[in-house]
Design a protein around this motif. Structure first.
Motif, short mmCIF file in Angstrom:
data_model
loop_
_atom_site.label_atom_id
_atom_site.label_comp_id
_atom_site.label_asym_id
_atom_site.label_seq_id
_atom_site.Cartn_x
_atom_site.Cartn_y
_atom_site.Cartn_z
N ASN A 258 57.85 -27.87 55.40
CA ASN A 258 57.97 -27.19 54.11
C ASN A 258 56.79 -27.59 53.22
O ASN A 258 56.69 -28.74 52.76
CB ASN A 258 59.30 -27.58 53.45
N LEU A 259 55.91 -26.63 52.94
CA LEU A 259 54.74 -26.93 52.13
C LEU A 259 55.12 -27.35 50.71
O LEU A 259 54.44 -28.18 50.10
CB LEU A 259 53.81 -25.71 52.09
N GLY A 260 56.20 -26.78 50.18
CA GLY A 260 56.63 -27.16 48.84
C GLY A 260 57.02 -28.63 48.78
O GLY A 260 56.66 -29.34 47.83
N ALA A 261 57.75 -29.11 49.80
CA ALA A 261 58.12 -30.53 49.84
C ALA A 261 56.90 -31.41 49.97
O ALA A 261 56.80 -32.48 49.34
CB ALA A 261 59.09 -30.78 50.99
N LEU A 262 55.94 -30.98 50.79
CA LEU A 262 54.73 -31.77 50.97
C LEU A 262 53.88 -31.78 49.70
O LEU A 262 53.25 -32.78 49.37
CB LEU A 262 53.93 -31.22 52.15
N MET A 263 53.88 -30.65 48.98
CA MET A 263 53.18 -30.64 47.69
C MET A 263 53.83 -31.61 46.71
O MET A 263 53.16 -32.23 45.89
CB MET A 263 53.18 -29.22 47.11
N GLY A 264 55.16 -31.74 46.81
CA GLY A 264 55.85 -32.74 45.98
C GLY A 264 55.37 -34.14 46.30
O GLY A 264 55.13 -34.95 45.39
N HIS A 265 55.20 -34.45 47.61
CA HIS A 265 54.66 -35.75 47.98
C HIS A 265 53.25 -35.94 47.40
O HIS A 265 52.92 -37.01 46.89
CB HIS A 265 54.59 -35.88 49.51
N ALA A 266 52.43 -34.89 47.53
CA ALA A 266 51.07 -34.98 46.99
C ALA A 266 51.08 -35.24 45.49
O ALA A 266 50.27 -36.01 44.97
CB ALA A 266 50.31 -33.68 47.31
N GLY A 267 52.03 -34.61 44.79
CA GLY A 267 52.14 -34.84 43.36
C GLY A 267 52.49 -36.28 43.04
O GLY A 267 51.94 -36.86 42.10
N HIS A 268 53.37 -36.89 43.84
CA HIS A 268 53.73 -38.29 43.61
C HIS A 268 52.51 -39.20 43.78
O HIS A 268 52.29 -40.13 43.00
CB HIS A 268 54.83 -38.72 44.57
N VAL A 269 51.72 -38.93 44.84
CA VAL A 269 50.54 -39.75 45.07
C VAL A 269 49.55 -39.59 43.93
O VAL A 269 48.97 -40.56 43.42
CB VAL A 269 49.88 -39.38 46.42
N LYS A 270 49.35 -38.34 43.50
CA LYS A 270 48.41 -38.06 42.41
C LYS A 270 48.83 -38.77 41.13
O LYS A 270 48.00 -39.35 40.41
CB LYS A 270 48.33 -36.55 42.19
N GLU A 271 50.12 -38.76 40.83
CA GLU A 271 50.59 -39.38 39.60
C GLU A 271 50.42 -40.90 39.63
O GLU A 271 50.05 -41.52 38.62
CB GLU A 271 52.04 -38.99 39.36
N LEU A 272 50.69 -41.51 40.79
CA LEU A 272 50.47 -42.95 40.89
C LEU A 272 48.98 -43.25 40.73
O LEU A 272 48.60 -44.20 40.02
CB LEU A 272 50.97 -43.47 42.24
N TRP A 273 48.14 -42.47 41.36
CA TRP A 273 46.69 -42.65 41.24
C TRP A 273 46.25 -42.60 39.79
O TRP A 273 45.47 -43.45 39.33
CB TRP A 273 46.00 -41.56 42.07
N GLN A 274 46.75 -41.64 39.04
CA GLN A 274 46.36 -41.52 37.63
C GLN A 274 46.74 -42.77 36.84
O GLN A 274 45.94 -43.26 36.02
CB GLN A 274 47.02 -40.30 37.01
N ASP A 275 47.93 -43.28 37.06
CA ASP A 275 48.36 -44.47 36.32
C ASP A 275 47.56 -45.70 36.72
O ASP A 275 47.21 -46.53 35.87
CB ASP A 275 49.86 -44.73 36.55
#
Length: 307
Positions: A258-275
């Motif tokens: 599911n690409l939507g679920a994987l995009m959710g994972h990518a969002g989590h990584v991106k948010e941690l990176w930003q912080d």
């Protein structure tokens, strides 16, 4: 407001790289438009511990000129006592969420009966969103008990923290008085991962939080093995394309493609990176975990898009 600069939230646009074997790709005529994601997550320039911030949190360490890595190593050894100090606070007296306008200058938290002999936190961070709402008095904040020396030793972008209301160290009173410091970050939810890592230094827990129930148990077990440094395991994974492909395959299967679920994972990584960028954290292990998570998510998305 006690604030650090937020890293830009807009990603540079690069095509998602296709690593799937050619025989598993769709014909070009039927392939969906490529998803726009950065190929890598840029790291900030390495920075040493800010000695002024350290002087405010641990004057003895700052005066003695103790090297950064020795300070962090010593804090890792004290992590269990500090976590016990946080656990000694009565959780019902720590608000889950407060608007900025209602933050008290000092949070008084009762101690549990078993609080004696633990290292109490010195402050409470009130984490809220950075960006357009940074001056919004009603912006929600999440409170985290913290030890000033831990933040000073790892978060090089933070300014000197104000002195605590009372002496830090073993609990001896019925309450802990924690000065409340508003802190604006790009992703307040991602700070929960950072807060746990600051005290436990568990890189397997970082990856499990970013990719819940998605990575193979043996890989996470190797990261948790004290006999094999987690950084070495992560660096070996980054250097071995077959390992990254195997991890990506596992993550793709866990998401049922599911690409939507994987995009959710990518969002989590991106948010941690930003912080992590905003706080100025330069730990090699944490950055290796972020890099592995990003590589694996990109690979999983490529596999899902090719199905």
């Amino acid at each position: 407001m006690f604030q650090v600069a937020a890293h830009p939230q807009t990603f540079p646009h690069h095509h998602l790289r296709h690593d799937a074997p050619p025989q598993h790709r769709r014909p070009a005529s039927s392939a969906p438009a490529p998803i726009q994601l950065p190929r890598t997550l840029a790291r900030p320039a390495f920075a040493d511990i800010a000695r002024d911030a350290l002087a405010g949190a641990a004057p003895d360490l700052a005066a003695a000129g103790v090297p950064d890595e020795f300070i962090r190593h010593g804090l890792r050894a004290k992590g269990p006592a500090m976590l016990a100090g946080i656990s000694a606070l009565a959780p019902s007296h720590i608000p889950q969420s407060l608007p900025r306008s209602r933050l008290p200058p000092v949070l008084s938290v009762p101690l549990r009966a078993a609080a004696h002999g633990v290292a109490l936190p010195t402050h409470a961070l009130a984490v809220s969103p950075a960006g357009k709402v940074k001056d919004d008095a009603d912006a929600p904040t999440t409170l985290y008990p913290v030890h000033a020396v831990v933040l000073a030793a790892h978060c090089t972008a933070l300014p000197r923290m104000p002195r605590p209301a009372g002496p830090a160290g073993p609990a001896s009173a019925a309450h802990a008085a924690l000065p409340v410091l508003p802190l604006a970050l790009p992703s307040p939810p991602a700070f929960a991962i950072i807060h746990a890592w600051l005290y436990a230094a568990r890189l397997d827990a970082v990856l499990s939080s970013l990719l819940p129930a998605a990575l193979p148990s043996p890989f996470l077990a190797r990261l948790a093995d004290p006999a094999a440094p987690a950084l070495r395991t992560l660096e070996a994974a980054l250097a071995a394309r077959p390992t990254l492909h195997a991890l990506a395959t596992h993550v793709c299967a866990a998401a049922a493609g599911n690409l939507g679920a994987l995009m959710g994972h990518a969002g989590h990584v991106k948010e941690l990176w930003q912080d992590v960028v905003a706080l100025g954290i330069c730990d090699a292990g944490l950055w290796a975990a972020i890099d592995v998570a990003w590589e694996v998510v990109l690979g999983a998305m490529n596999l899902a898009a090719a199905q």
